[in-house]
Design a protein around this motif. Structure first.
Motif, PDB file in Angstrom:
ATOM      1  N   ASP A  53      12.141   6.124   6.692  1.00  0.00           N
ATOM      2  CA  ASP A  53      12.694   7.422   6.308  1.00  0.00           C
ATOM      3  C   ASP A  53      12.062   8.502   7.175  1.00  0.00           C
ATOM      4  O   ASP A  53      10.837   8.542   7.342  1.00  0.00           O
ATOM      5  CB  ASP A  53      12.395   7.700   4.825  1.00  0.00           C
ATOM      6  N   ASP A  54      12.899   9.370   7.749  1.00  0.00           N
ATOM      7  CA  ASP A  54      12.403  10.389   8.683  1.00  0.00           C
ATOM      8  C   ASP A  54      11.454  11.377   8.015  1.00  0.00           C
ATOM      9  O   ASP A  54      10.546  11.910   8.648  1.00  0.00           O
ATOM     10  CB  ASP A  54      13.582  11.159   9.295  1.00  0.00           C
ATOM     11  N   THR A  55      11.668  11.650   6.728  1.00  0.00           N
ATOM     12  CA  THR A  55      10.870  12.674   6.047  1.00  0.00           C
ATOM     13  C   THR A  55       9.593  12.099   5.443  1.00  0.00           C
ATOM     14  O   THR A  55       8.499  12.642   5.630  1.00  0.00           O
ATOM     15  CB  THR A  55      11.705  13.331   4.920  1.00  0.00           C
ATOM     16  N   THR A  56       9.712  11.009   4.712  1.00  0.00           N
ATOM     17  CA  THR A  56       8.570  10.486   3.954  1.00  0.00           C
ATOM     18  C   THR A  56       7.888   9.290   4.615  1.00  0.00           C
ATOM     19  O   THR A  56       6.915   8.763   4.094  1.00  0.00           O
ATOM     20  CB  THR A  56       9.022  10.065   2.537  1.00  0.00           C
ATOM     21  N   GLY A  57       8.395   8.855   5.763  1.00  0.00           N
ATOM     22  CA  GLY A  57       7.822   7.662   6.404  1.00  0.00           C
ATOM     23  C   GLY A  57       8.511   6.402   5.913  1.00  0.00           C
ATOM     24  O   GLY A  57       9.093   5.654   6.683  1.00  0.00           O
ATOM     25  N   GLU A  58       8.433   6.173   4.614  1.00  0.00           N
ATOM     26  CA  GLU A  58       9.164   5.073   3.990  1.00  0.00           C
ATOM     27  C   GLU A  58       9.803   5.578   2.703  1.00  0.00           C
ATOM     28  O   GLU A  58       9.255   6.459   2.036  1.00  0.00           O
ATOM     29  CB  GLU A  58       8.238   3.888   3.667  1.00  0.00           C
ATOM     30  N   ALA A  59      10.955   5.011   2.375  1.00  0.00           N
ATOM     31  CA  ALA A  59      11.616   5.329   1.116  1.00  0.00           C
ATOM     32  C   ALA A  59      11.662   4.070   0.263  1.00  0.00           C
ATOM     33  O   ALA A  59      11.769   2.960   0.777  1.00  0.00           O
ATOM     34  CB  ALA A  59      13.033   5.847   1.370  1.00  0.00           C
ATOM     35  N   VAL A  60      11.572   4.268  -1.048  1.00  0.00           N
ATOM     36  CA  VAL A  60      11.582   3.147  -1.986  1.00  0.00           C
ATOM     37  C   VAL A  60      13.029   2.772  -2.323  1.00  0.00           C
ATOM     38  O   VAL A  60      13.823   3.622  -2.722  1.00  0.00           O
ATOM     39  CB  VAL A  60      10.826   3.520  -3.289  1.00  0.00           C
ATOM     40  N   VAL A  61      13.356   1.492  -2.145  1.00  0.00           N
ATOM     41  CA  VAL A  61      14.674   0.972  -2.497  1.00  0.00           C
ATOM     42  C   VAL A  61      14.476  -0.108  -3.554  1.00  0.00           C
ATOM     43  O   VAL A  61      13.716  -1.052  -3.357  1.00  0.00           O
ATOM     44  CB  VAL A  61      15.409   0.385  -1.271  1.00  0.00           C
ATOM     45  N   GLY A 117       2.126  -0.074  -4.155  1.00  0.00           N
ATOM     46  CA  GLY A 117       2.416  -1.500  -4.182  1.00  0.00           C
ATOM     47  C   GLY A 117       3.802  -1.729  -4.758  1.00  0.00           C
ATOM     48  O   GLY A 117       4.164  -1.154  -5.794  1.00  0.00           O
ATOM     49  N   THR A 118       4.612  -2.557  -4.087  1.00  0.00           N
ATOM     50  CA  THR A 118       5.956  -2.832  -4.594  1.00  0.00           C
ATOM     51  C   THR A 118       5.898  -3.475  -5.980  1.00  0.00           C
ATOM     52  O   THR A 118       6.729  -3.208  -6.833  1.00  0.00           O
ATOM     53  CB  THR A 118       6.737  -3.749  -3.639  1.00  0.00           C
ATOM     54  N   MET A 119       4.872  -4.323  -6.192  1.00  0.00           N
ATOM     55  CA  MET A 119       4.726  -4.993  -7.489  1.00  0.00           C
ATOM     56  C   MET A 119       4.547  -3.968  -8.613  1.00  0.00           C
ATOM     57  O   MET A 119       5.070  -4.120  -9.714  1.00  0.00           O
ATOM     58  CB  MET A 119       3.538  -5.952  -7.429  1.00  0.00           C
ATOM     59  N   GLU A 120       3.811  -2.897  -8.311  1.00  0.00           N
ATOM     60  CA  GLU A 120       3.553  -1.852  -9.305  1.00  0.00           C
ATOM     61  C   GLU A 120       4.864  -1.184  -9.735  1.00  0.00           C
ATOM     62  O   GLU A 120       5.107  -0.950 -10.928  1.00  0.00           O
ATOM     63  CB  GLU A 120       2.607  -0.814  -8.674  1.00  0.00           C
ATOM     64  N   ILE A 121       5.742  -0.899  -8.760  1.00  0.00           N
ATOM     65  CA  ILE A 121       7.012  -0.244  -9.069  1.00  0.00           C
ATOM     66  C   ILE A 121       7.934  -1.224  -9.790  1.00  0.00           C
ATOM     67  O   ILE A 121       8.618  -0.866 -10.755  1.00  0.00           O
ATOM     68  CB  ILE A 121       7.675   0.305  -7.788  1.00  0.00           C
ATOM     69  N   GLU A 122       7.946  -2.485  -9.336  1.00  0.00           N
ATOM     70  CA  GLU A 122       8.768  -3.509  -9.993  1.00  0.00           C
ATOM     71  C   GLU A 122       8.361  -3.673 -11.452  1.00  0.00           C
ATOM     72  O   GLU A 122       9.200  -3.787 -12.350  1.00  0.00           O
ATOM     73  CB  GLU A 122       8.630  -4.843  -9.254  1.00  0.00           C
ATOM     74  N   SER A 123       7.062  -3.683 -11.688  1.00  0.00           N
ATOM     75  CA  SER A 123       6.549  -3.860 -13.048  1.00  0.00           C
ATOM     76  C   SER A 123       6.968  -2.696 -13.938  1.00  0.00           C
ATOM     77  O   SER A 123       7.342  -2.885 -15.100  1.00  0.00           O
ATOM     78  CB  SER A 123       5.020  -3.975 -13.001  1.00  0.00           C
ATOM     79  N   ALA A 124       6.939  -1.476 -13.383  1.00  0.00           N
ATOM     80  CA  ALA A 124       7.368  -0.299 -14.145  1.00  0.00           C
ATOM     81  C   ALA A 124       8.850  -0.397 -14.497  1.00  0.00           C
ATOM     82  O   ALA A 124       9.258  -0.095 -15.621  1.00  0.00           O
ATOM     83  CB  ALA A 124       7.094   0.972 -13.345  1.00  0.00           C
ATOM     84  N   LEU A 125       9.661  -0.852 -13.548  1.00  0.00           N
ATOM     85  CA  LEU A 125      11.092  -0.977 -13.808  1.00  0.00           C
ATOM     86  C   LEU A 125      11.374  -2.027 -14.882  1.00  0.00           C
ATOM     87  O   LEU A 125      12.172  -1.808 -15.799  1.00  0.00           O
ATOM     88  CB  LEU A 125      11.833  -1.346 -12.513  1.00  0.00           C
ATOM     89  N   VAL A 126      10.701  -3.183 -14.795  1.00  0.00           N
ATOM     90  CA  VAL A 126      10.948  -4.261 -15.754  1.00  0.00           C
ATOM     91  C   VAL A 126      10.447  -3.880 -17.146  1.00  0.00           C
ATOM     92  O   VAL A 126      10.904  -4.423 -18.150  1.00  0.00           O
ATOM     93  CB  VAL A 126      10.317  -5.578 -15.245  1.00  0.00           C
ATOM     94  N   ASN A 150       4.205   3.007   2.322  1.00  0.00           N
ATOM     95  CA  ASN A 150       3.511   4.259   2.607  1.00  0.00           C
ATOM     96  C   ASN A 150       4.525   5.386   2.488  1.00  0.00           C
ATOM     97  O   ASN A 150       5.324   5.615   3.387  1.00  0.00           O
ATOM     98  CB  ASN A 150       2.904   4.214   4.018  1.00  0.00           C
ATOM     99  N   VAL A 151       4.509   6.064   1.334  1.00  0.00           N
ATOM    100  CA  VAL A 151       5.471   7.136   1.054  1.00  0.00           C
ATOM    101  C   VAL A 151       4.728   8.468   1.061  1.00  0.00           C
ATOM    102  O   VAL A 151       3.884   8.724   0.212  1.00  0.00           O
ATOM    103  CB  VAL A 151       6.168   6.911  -0.306  1.00  0.00           C
ATOM    104  N   SER A 152       5.030   9.291   2.056  1.00  0.00           N
ATOM    105  CA  SER A 152       4.382  10.614   2.186  1.00  0.00           C
ATOM    106  C   SER A 152       2.855  10.507   2.102  1.00  0.00           C
ATOM    107  O   SER A 152       2.200  11.307   1.433  1.00  0.00           O
ATOM    108  CB  SER A 152       4.913  11.576   1.111  1.00  0.00           C
TER     109      SER A 152
END
Length: 306
Positions: free
Chosen positions: A211-219, A187-196, A180-182
């Motif tokens: 993350d204090d600002t966005t709730g969660e940050a993507v690593v 979905g983590t799978m969606e971001i992983e698929s984009a990277l691959v 949950n970003v801002s």
């Protein structure tokens, strides 16, 4: 051995892609694979790029790929294409097997329309279904038939989406892997698929950290098809990958941190140990048992942030 059916995990396929890119002598096309009839995929969602590579280079564009979704608790395959019958779509496990009433619902148990993601459930029992947990029937009910969904549908614990036209299922990963970003659910799978999908990347695993600002940050933990970069080169590649994700999905999905490793922490069966990656992303000390890791030395590499 003239193997006719080859069933493996997407992680193993991506590892093979990385190895084959760096050493052409081990490329699958160097070998006689003519005995193969059917390919299978198991254990995690397979990204479309790995699916296509598997189809072309291992199956010679003639072997159907049976992308199977199932769990130990389901007693066998539940959603999978019938080889030679079901038209295939890279990255999709297609349709439930006969008699399996799979559906996608929201947090209240209501069906969501095709094209909208939600929680994967099964609405009626089937012969292979787990019946109880030894000595703890209440835990069985609470875990798999939660009261908030009405207590009568099986909750798989995975998120999924159905294609608007075909109704095909695509698994997006574990429900607890949704970030949950801002206020945006990713979905983590969606971001992983984009990277691959980037030509430089062999493997990627994405987790969230508070993350204090966005709730969660993507690593993002990334393995390239080449040797692990360091210093300024690593920063340049990381910037390029962030921009790539922004183009593929949107700026909200850009990883805050990108960490490069020669590999990812995996069990000996090839599963990525994401719980360890979550600990590393938060900067915490690893207290969990790492004795089942195939490559424990990789953890020190992944602790290094750019």
């Amino acid at each position: 051995h003239k193997v006719s059916i080859f069933y493996t995990a997407p992680t193993a396929i991506r590892s093979l892609i990385k190895a084959a890119e760096s050493d052409k002598s081990i490329y699958p096309t160097q070998y006689d694979l003519s005995s193969l009839r059917i390919l299978g995929s198991v254990g995690e969602p397979i990204n479309p790029e790995a699916w296509m590579w598997y189809y072309k280079n291992v199956g010679g564009e003639r072997c159907p790929i049976v992308d199977t979704w199932w769990q130990t608790e389901t007693g066998g395959h539940v959603i999978a294409p019938l080889p030679g019958v079901t038209p295939q779509v890279p990255g999709s496990c297609t349709l439930p097997l006969p008699g399996v009433a799979a559906a996608i619902v929201d947090e209240t148990g209501q069906d969501v329309p095709n094209g909208q993601g939600g929680m994967l459930v099964i609405k009626r029992p089937w012969p292979g279904l787990l019946r109880t947990i030894w000595g703890d029937p209440e835990r069985f009910k609470n875990s798999y038939f939660p009261a908030e969904l009405g207590g009568k549908i099986y909750l798989a614990g995975d998120g999924a989406i159905r294609d608007r036209q075909t109704g095909y299922f695509t698994i997006m990963g574990r429900i607890d892997d949704v970030l949950n970003v801002s206020g945006h659910r990713l979905g983590t799978m969606e971001i992983e698929s984009a990277l691959v999908a980037n030509p430089l990347v062999a493997e990627a695993a994405v987790v969230g950290r508070p993350d204090d600002t966005t709730g969660e940050a993507v690593v993002a933990f990334v393995v390239l098809k080449r040797t692990r970069p360091t210093g300024e080169e690593a920063k340049q590649i990381a910037t390029g990958l962030r921009n790539w994700v922004a183009k593929e999905i949107g700026p909200i999905a850009k990883p805050r941190d990108i960490r490069f490793g020669e590999n990812l922490p995996k069990t000996r069966s090839g599963k990525i140990m994401r719980r360890l990656l979550r600990v590393i992303a938060k900067g915490e000390e690893i207290t969990q048992d790492t004795s089942t890791l195939e490559n424990p030395a990789i953890l020190e590499q992944l602790k290094q942030s750019l």
